[in-house]
Design a protein around this motif. Structure first.
Motif, mmCIF file in Angstrom:
data_model
loop_
_atom_site.group_PDB
_atom_site.id
_atom_site.type_symbol
_atom_site.label_atom_id
_atom_site.label_comp_id
_atom_site.label_asym_id
_atom_site.label_seq_id
_atom_site.Cartn_x
_atom_site.Cartn_y
_atom_site.Cartn_z
ATOM 1 N N MET A 25 0.784 -9.089 1.917
ATOM 2 C CA MET A 25 1.214 -7.533 3.459
ATOM 3 C C MET A 25 0.849 -8.211 4.742
ATOM 4 S SD MET A 25 2.600 -5.878 0.913
ATOM 5 C CE MET A 25 2.720 -4.166 1.661
ATOM 6 N N GLN A 26 0.299 -9.325 5.020
ATOM 7 C CA GLN A 26 0.407 -9.809 6.435
ATOM 8 C C GLN A 26 1.714 -9.678 7.024
ATOM 9 O OE1 GLN A 26 -2.471 -11.951 7.861
ATOM 10 N NE2 GLN A 26 -3.194 -13.093 5.700
ATOM 11 N N ILE A 27 3.144 -10.646 6.062
ATOM 12 C CA ILE A 27 4.111 -10.872 6.444
ATOM 13 C C ILE A 27 4.284 -9.511 7.789
ATOM 14 C CG2 ILE A 27 5.732 -12.165 5.970
ATOM 15 C CD1 ILE A 27 4.291 -13.511 3.134
ATOM 16 N N GLU A 28 4.292 -8.606 6.619
ATOM 17 C CA GLU A 28 4.708 -7.382 7.069
ATOM 18 C C GLU A 28 5.286 -7.650 8.601
ATOM 19 O OE1 GLU A 28 5.072 -3.818 4.192
ATOM 20 O OE2 GLU A 28 2.861 -4.188 5.773
ATOM 21 N N ASN A 29 4.087 -8.155 9.218
ATOM 22 C CA ASN A 29 4.067 -8.314 10.909
ATOM 23 C C ASN A 29 5.289 -9.181 11.371
ATOM 24 O OD1 ASN A 29 2.237 -6.515 10.824
ATOM 25 N ND2 ASN A 29 0.481 -8.231 10.797
ATOM 26 N N TYR A 30 5.941 -10.201 10.473
ATOM 27 C CA TYR A 30 6.978 -11.170 11.110
ATOM 28 C C TYR A 30 7.723 -10.883 10.119
ATOM 29 C CZ TYR A 30 2.427 -13.646 11.487
ATOM 30 O OH TYR A 30 1.307 -14.613 11.740
ATOM 31 N N ALA A 31 8.014 -9.814 9.491
ATOM 32 C CA ALA A 31 9.283 -10.242 8.570
ATOM 33 C C ALA A 31 10.294 -9.134 9.679
ATOM 34 C CB ALA A 31 9.254 -9.175 7.617
ATOM 35 N N THR A 32 11.554 -9.218 8.987
ATOM 36 C CA THR A 32 12.982 -8.469 10.164
ATOM 37 C C THR A 32 13.521 -7.493 8.522
ATOM 38 O OG1 THR A 32 14.801 -10.140 9.296
ATOM 39 C CG2 THR A 32 13.794 -9.725 11.584
ATOM 40 N N GLN A 33 13.087 -7.398 7.024
ATOM 41 C CA GLN A 33 13.339 -7.293 6.357
ATOM 42 C C GLN A 33 12.472 -6.639 5.198
ATOM 43 O OE1 GLN A 33 17.051 -7.360 4.526
ATOM 44 N NE2 GLN A 33 17.290 -6.076 3.317
ATOM 45 N N ILE A 34 11.731 -5.486 4.389
ATOM 46 C CA ILE A 34 11.515 -5.697 3.482
ATOM 47 C C ILE A 34 12.476 -5.634 2.373
ATOM 48 C CG2 ILE A 34 9.731 -5.232 2.386
ATOM 49 C CD1 ILE A 34 7.875 -5.157 5.503
ATOM 50 N N ILE A 35 12.141 -5.968 0.915
ATOM 51 C CA ILE A 35 12.365 -5.745 -0.102
ATOM 52 C C ILE A 35 11.300 -5.404 -1.046
ATOM 53 C CG2 ILE A 35 14.096 -6.528 -2.335
ATOM 54 C CD1 ILE A 35 16.063 -7.439 -0.448
ATOM 55 N N ARG A 36 10.874 -4.458 -1.552
ATOM 56 C CA ARG A 36 10.327 -3.681 -2.583
ATOM 57 C C ARG A 36 10.274 -4.268 -3.978
ATOM 58 N NH1 ARG A 36 6.042 -3.021 1.173
ATOM 59 N NH2 ARG A 36 6.653 -1.464 2.612
ATOM 60 N N LEU A 37 9.578 -5.137 -4.703
ATOM 61 C CA LEU A 37 10.062 -4.746 -6.082
ATOM 62 C C LEU A 37 9.099 -4.268 -6.823
ATOM 63 C CD1 LEU A 37 11.687 -8.616 -6.711
ATOM 64 C CD2 LEU A 37 12.608 -6.158 -7.420
ATOM 65 N N LYS A 38 9.840 -3.824 -7.744
ATOM 66 C CA LYS A 38 8.454 -3.406 -8.903
ATOM 67 C C LYS A 38 9.064 -3.245 -10.438
ATOM 68 C CE LYS A 38 4.631 -0.021 -9.511
ATOM 69 N NZ LYS A 38 4.990 0.339 -10.529
ATOM 70 N N ASP A 39 8.118 -3.829 -10.845
ATOM 71 C CA ASP A 39 9.514 -4.195 -12.234
ATOM 72 C C ASP A 39 10.852 -4.668 -12.502
ATOM 73 O OD1 ASP A 39 6.534 -2.914 -13.526
ATOM 74 O OD2 ASP A 39 6.856 -1.500 -13.936
ATOM 75 N N GLY A 40 10.330 -5.270 -11.402
ATOM 76 C CA GLY A 40 12.361 -6.008 -11.493
ATOM 77 C C GLY A 40 13.027 -5.292 -11.084
ATOM 78 N N GLN A 41 12.660 -4.132 -10.343
ATOM 79 C CA GLN A 41 13.701 -3.226 -9.775
ATOM 80 C C GLN A 41 13.532 -2.974 -8.333
ATOM 81 O OE1 GLN A 41 13.231 -0.165 -13.029
ATOM 82 N NE2 GLN A 41 15.376 -0.114 -12.590
ATOM 83 N N ILE A 42 14.564 -2.577 -7.546
ATOM 84 C CA ILE A 42 14.257 -2.688 -6.567
ATOM 85 C C ILE A 42 13.339 -1.180 -5.901
ATOM 86 C CG2 ILE A 42 15.017 -2.277 -3.162
ATOM 87 C CD1 ILE A 42 16.974 -4.406 -4.403
ATOM 88 N N LEU A 43 12.522 -1.050 -5.490
ATOM 89 C CA LEU A 43 12.091 0.196 -4.609
ATOM 90 C C LEU A 43 12.960 1.185 -4.215
ATOM 91 C CD1 LEU A 43 8.498 0.527 -4.979
ATOM 92 C CD2 LEU A 43 9.817 1.129 -6.550
#
Ligand SMILES: Nc1ncnc2c1ncn2[C@@H]1O[C@H](COP(=O)(O)OP(=O)(O)O)[C@@H](O)[C@H]1O
Ligand SMILES: [Mg+2]
Lengths: 207, 357
Positions: free
Chosen positions: A189-207
């Motif tokens: 989760m450290q990358i959150e500090n650098y990212a401009t966009q986040i896609i969260r996956l759970k069981d092959g689907q986007i949350l």
């Protein structure tokens, strides 16, 4: 610049990605997050043309990947990869590994990039003669050498300690500043500090 | 060059392939050479000393043949016959040697065996082949139940003759209960040979008359040796080739990860195949040359190994060498390029993951 539409993927009978549609814009630092097994690597492989999706379509700059005439040239010149395990060729030196990937007219960049990443003095060493953090920097240098429009990284810090991880993230962020699009799949989760966009996956689907 | 780097850095795999090719190639060389060598020596013995051979009718093996020596006088009287001699070929224990060849011949054939020392044998005497002579320091030896005095030592171009004993045909006749095994006839006019064959056949109904060339071609023992060695060497070679192909494909499989990385970096399938082609070529050619030299070395040593008494000799024909070369290279390429071509079709990431597994 990259558009995924209705992408699904199966390994045998097991479905691991479920009808995903989204867009990655140029210049973004996209963070694909999710637990282990959620399908990040599979999705990243599809986005980077290294894996054909079972169904759905991938458009790059509006054109279907299927229609790219010279996929080899496309991979070499437009895309850079960093994998969790460095995947350097064991019988080639650091310099030769990067030269193998480099386009003819980009070979002059090799030394400059090695210098920037602080591994110039390792040029003539072999992958088994350098540390894990150094190997990952070589892999990053290899991904950067052709000045690709987009870099994909799958758990680039998965085998690194937190100090080396910070260095790699910093280098990726720099690439973004120069206009490169970066997509990183990681459960860190450290990358959150650098990212401009986040896609969260759970069981092959986007949350 | 990247192929050379791959070979030298992966020295264990290189060594594995190198030795599997070397062993396969050597097996075929040695098996086929030795059988060709044995046949070559025997046919040379018969071919060089006569144009026509007379054996017992219906007996295809010179060891068991029994011909009346009295026929010689009648043959010598025929037109265009320049010379003829009789021979008994047998085998017997000699002193402490369990088995050695016995050559009983008429005195006019003695010069075929070049004297290294002593004189040609009289009645009750023998000369020993150089190889056999090394095993005896005594003056007298027992052959069968008889005592013979050693009158000299001879040398011969034909390896297994040097491991034997030469004596007068009458002495040999007593040992083997016959007056002659076969007769060899020479003629000074080659065009008359077929006519002479016909005339000799008319002299006796108990003999079979052939030109030595036909005889050698039809000789059963040769056919058996030739066919069985062909079968053995073909099998050995086929197994060797399959071994080469499977080692090659094993190694290609173990390099799937590397090929996947290359594909991911944008290297074409052709690039991968081309490098593998050169790797395979360098390796199989050098292994072939190594095996060839090693085999030639062993074949050169064979006649000097005392235990073999000169019986085993080998000649490697150019056609065998070329044939083995072509099929070795072909199988090595087949074994490496086909799996590599199929593998490189797979999505790069799957190739990388398969390589890890
Ligand atoms: N090559 C493969 N063959 C079969 N199943 C696979 C393969 N790769 C991944 N999977 C399965 O697909 C699912 C998603 O895996 P992956 O994309 O690697 O997720 P993540 O990278 O988020 O851990 C997991 O259940 C995993 O076991
Ligand atoms: Mg993963």
């Amino acid at each position: 610049m990259i558009q995924a539409s209705h992408v699904s993927h199966f390994y045998g009978a097991e479905q691991v990605l479920f009808d995903l549609s989204f867009e990655i814009k140029s210049g973004e630092f996209l963070f694909l997050s999710g637990e282990s097994g959620s399908g990040k690597s599979t999705l990243l492989s599809i986005l980077s043309t290294l894996l054909k999706p079972s169904s759905g379509e991938l458009l790059i700059d509006g054109e279907s990947v299927e229609k790219i005439k010279n996929i080899d040239y496309f991979r070499q010149s437009k895309v850079g990869f960093v994998f969790q395990f460095h995947y350097l060729i064991n019988y080639l030196s650091v310099y030769e590994n990067i030269a193998l990937a480099a386009l003819e007219d980009k070979k002059q960049n090799i030394e400059k990039i090695l210098e920037e990443l602080g591994i110039l003095e390792l040029s003539s060493r072999y992958p088994n003669e350098i540390s894990g953090g150094q190997r990952q920097r070589v892999a990053l240098a290899r991904a950067l050498v052709n000045e690709p429009k987009i870099i994909f990284a799958d758990e680039p810090t998965g085998s690194l300690d937190s100090k080396n991880s910070q260095i790699v993230y910093g280098l990726l962020a720099q690439a973004v500043k120069r206009g490169t699009t970066v997509v990183v799949a990681s459960h860190d989760m450290q990358i959150e500090n650098y990212a401009t966009q986040i896609i969260r996956l759970k069981d092959g689907q986007i949350l | 060059m990247i192929s050379l780097k791959a070979l030298s850095k992966n020295s264990f795999k290189t060594l594995l392939i190198f030795s599997s090719i070397t062993i396969a190639v050597m097996a075929i060389f040695l098996i086929s050479s030795v059988s060709q060598g044995v046949i070559g020596m025997y046919s040379k013995m018969i071919n060089t000393d006569g144009d026509i051979i007379v054996t017992q009718k219906g007996i295809s093996d010179t060891f068991f043949s029994n011909v009346d020596i009295a026929l010689i006088q009648k043959i010598d009287a025929l037109p265009h016959v320049s010379s003829s001699y009789a021979m008994i070929v047998g085998a017997s224990p000699i002193g402490h040697i369990p088995i050695a060849g016995i050559y009983g011949t008429t005195a006019n054939h003695f010069p075929h065996y070049k004297l290294a020392e002593g004189v040609y044998p009289k009645e009750g005497e023998v000369i020993l082949g150089e190889n056999l002579a090394k095993q005896f320091v005594v003056k007298e030896i027992n052959i069968g139940n008889k005592k013979f005095t050693i009158s000299g030592v001879y040398s011969s171009e034909i390896g297994f003759e040097e491991g034997g004993v030469v004596m007068n045909i009458r002495d040999a006749g007593k040992l083997f209960n016959r007056s002659a095994s076969f007769l060899l006839v020479s003629s000074s006019s080659p065009s008359e040979i077929d006519a002479i064959v016909g005339k000799i056949s008319e002299l006796s109904s108990e003999v079979e008359v052939k030109t030595t060339q036909t005889f050698v071609k039809e000789y059963n023992q040769f056919k058996i040796i030739e066919n069985s060695s062909l079968v053995i060497s073909t099998l050995a070679f086929a197994m060797g080739l399959m071994g080469i192909a499977s080692v090659m494909s094993m190694i290609v499989n173990s390099r799937k990860e590397e090929f996947g990385i290359m594909r991911a970096l944008g290297k074409s399938r052709l690039f991968i195949i081309k490098n593998l082609f050169f790797e395979t070529l360098i390796m199989s050619i050098s292994a072939y040359i190594f095996a060839l030299l090693l085999s030639l070395g062993i074949l050169a040593m064979l006649p000097h190994i005392e235990m073999l008494q000169g019986y085993v000799n080998g000649t490697l024909s150019l056609s065998t060498a070329l044939y083995v070369f072509a099929s070795t290279i072909f199988m090595a390429l087949l074994g490496s390029l086909i799996p590599a071509w199929i593998a490189s079709k797979t999505d790069p990431i799957l190739l990388i993951n398969q390589g890890c597994a």
